[in-house]
Design a protein around this motif. Structure first.
Motif, PDB file in Angstrom:
ATOM      1  N   GLY A 162      -8.648   2.827   9.314  1.00 21.68           N
ATOM      2  CA  GLY A 162      -7.207   2.623   9.262  1.00 21.68           C
ATOM      3  C   GLY A 162      -6.837   1.189   8.952  1.00 21.68           C
ATOM      4  O   GLY A 162      -5.896   0.919   8.193  1.00 21.68           O
ATOM      5  N   GLU A 163      -7.577   0.237   9.518  1.00 23.15           N
ATOM      6  CA  GLU A 163      -7.316  -1.179   9.247  1.00 23.15           C
ATOM      7  C   GLU A 163      -7.608  -1.514   7.789  1.00 23.15           C
ATOM      8  O   GLU A 163      -6.853  -2.266   7.142  1.00 23.15           O
ATOM      9  N   GLN A 164      -8.710  -0.979   7.258  1.00 28.17           N
ATOM     10  CA  GLN A 164      -9.030  -1.229   5.851  1.00 28.17           C
ATOM     11  C   GLN A 164      -7.944  -0.686   4.932  1.00 28.17           C
ATOM     12  O   GLN A 164      -7.591  -1.336   3.935  1.00 28.17           O
ATOM     13  N   GLN A 165      -7.387   0.482   5.254  1.00 28.39           N
ATOM     14  CA  GLN A 165      -6.339   1.038   4.407  1.00 28.39           C
ATOM     15  C   GLN A 165      -5.081   0.179   4.441  1.00 28.39           C
ATOM     16  O   GLN A 165      -4.399   0.045   3.425  1.00 28.39           O
ATOM     17  N   ARG A 166      -4.754  -0.391   5.579  1.00 34.63           N
ATOM     18  CA  ARG A 166      -3.613  -1.312   5.639  1.00 34.63           C
ATOM     19  C   ARG A 166      -3.826  -2.481   4.681  1.00 34.63           C
ATOM     20  O   ARG A 166      -2.915  -2.883   3.953  1.00 34.63           O
ATOM     21  N   VAL A 167      -5.040  -3.025   4.695  1.00 32.55           N
ATOM     22  CA  VAL A 167      -5.343  -4.174   3.832  1.00 32.55           C
ATOM     23  C   VAL A 167      -5.294  -3.769   2.365  1.00 32.55           C
ATOM     24  O   VAL A 167      -4.783  -4.513   1.514  1.00 32.55           O
ATOM     25  N   ARG A 168      -5.790  -2.581   2.044  1.00 33.36           N
ATOM     26  CA  ARG A 168      -5.762  -2.121   0.647  1.00 33.36           C
ATOM     27  C   ARG A 168      -4.321  -1.909   0.164  1.00 33.36           C
ATOM     28  O   ARG A 168      -4.002  -2.167  -1.001  1.00 33.36           O
ATOM     29  N   ILE A 169      -3.463  -1.436   1.045  1.00 28.66           N
ATOM     30  CA  ILE A 169      -2.053  -1.282   0.663  1.00 28.66           C
ATOM     31  C   ILE A 169      -1.434  -2.649   0.420  1.00 28.66           C
ATOM     32  O   ILE A 169      -0.693  -2.846  -0.557  1.00 28.66           O
TER      33      ILE A 169
END
Length: 291
Positions: A162-169
């Motif tokens: 979930g944290e990685q997806q925030r960064v990718r967004i």
């Protein structure tokens, strides 16, 4: 700074004419995509409006990711035409943001969350990059907008999914794109993180009028945000508002077996799908064709 404000576009790129009467930002005509004798979809006509949230659903191998590749200019159509912002897709450049499918990163990866977002800001530039001060402030704004500022200095390989997806967004929003393409951004996330990621994307759409094309297997987290659904299956497609596409009759024909769609507290929930998937997941179709 409020996160909602930092999700809004920069003044130089703000778009004000995003009504339903505006020209489509994506236009696909009589499009067919095939690999040899295998047709993923045929005769697809699609206009996506400014500020629209289009959810793209369907089984594995139905051509969802391939559609995004076409829009990015990385994949040629077998037949038909496509334009993005009135031009061939490859000319859209920084006007499109892209959230790729999540891939596990080794824990020893040295690239920090901050570094990944910075690549989205000026990694595409030739020559000198942006000045360190303004670039760092912009990166901090983007990280703060998605709630990732607390782990800005953490190597991305140590972040949760979930944290990685925030960064990718945050990385995808670095250039203030008019169109945001998301390829399975909910994959391998639990329900709470699925909703968080969907809400982040939808908040950007509502604040900035950014058009969203959101490929997913997870139906229910996006139904509240989606204006329309494009369902790809069996070489064909079905497109329309969620209430028209996500019905018992339509999905039962697509899946080739009984699938019930019920409304719970104002939300559509898919139940009874093959392989007994949980209600908040879309079960994978088993080869059924389009209606």
């Amino acid at each position: 700074m409020e996160r909602a404000d930092s999700l809004a576009p920069q003044p130089s790129t703000a778009i004000t004419d995003r009504g339903d009467g505006a020209r489509p930002v994506i236009s696909v005509r009589a499009a067919t995509l095939a690999y040899g004798d295998r047709v993923l979809w045929r005769d697809l006509d699609l206009d996506v409006r400014p500020g629209e949230f289009l959810a793209v659903l369907g089984p594995n191998g139905s051509g969802k990711t391939s559609l995004l590749r076409v829009l990015l200019g990385r994949q040629a159509l077998t037949a038909g035409s496509v334009s993005v912002l009135g031009s061939p897709p490859h000319r859209a450049g920084g006007l499109m943001g892209y959230v790729p499918q999540q891939k596990a990163l080794p824990a020893h990866t040295l690239l920090r969350a901050r570094d990944l977002v910075r690549l989205g800001l000026d990694g595409h530039r030739w020559g000198l990059s942006l000045a360190p001060g303004p670039a760092r402030r912009r990166v901090d704004e983007l990280l703060d907008a998605v709630g990732a500022l607390p782990y800005a200095a953490t190597p991305v390989g140590r972040l949760s999914g979930g944290e990685q997806q925030r960064v990718r967004i945050a990385q995808a929003l670095a250039t203030d794109p008019r169109i945001l393409l998301c390829d399975e951004p909910l994959l391998s996330l639990d329900l709470q993180h699925q909703r968080t990621v969907t809400d982040l994307v939808d908040r950007r759409r509502r604040l900035a009028g950014t058009t969203v094309v959101f490929v997913t297997h997870e139906i229910n987290p996006v139904l509240g945000a989606a204006d329309r659904v494009l369902y790809l299956a069996g070489g064909g497609f079905r497109i329309g508002p969620p209430e028209e596409v996500m019905t018992t009759d339509v999905l039962s024909r697509l899946y080739g077996t009984q699938v019930d769609v019920v409304r719970v507290r104002g939300r559509l929930v898919v139940v009874g799908a093959p392989d007994a998937a949980p209600a908040h997941h879309e079960a994978r179709p088993n080869g059924g064709g389009p209606p």
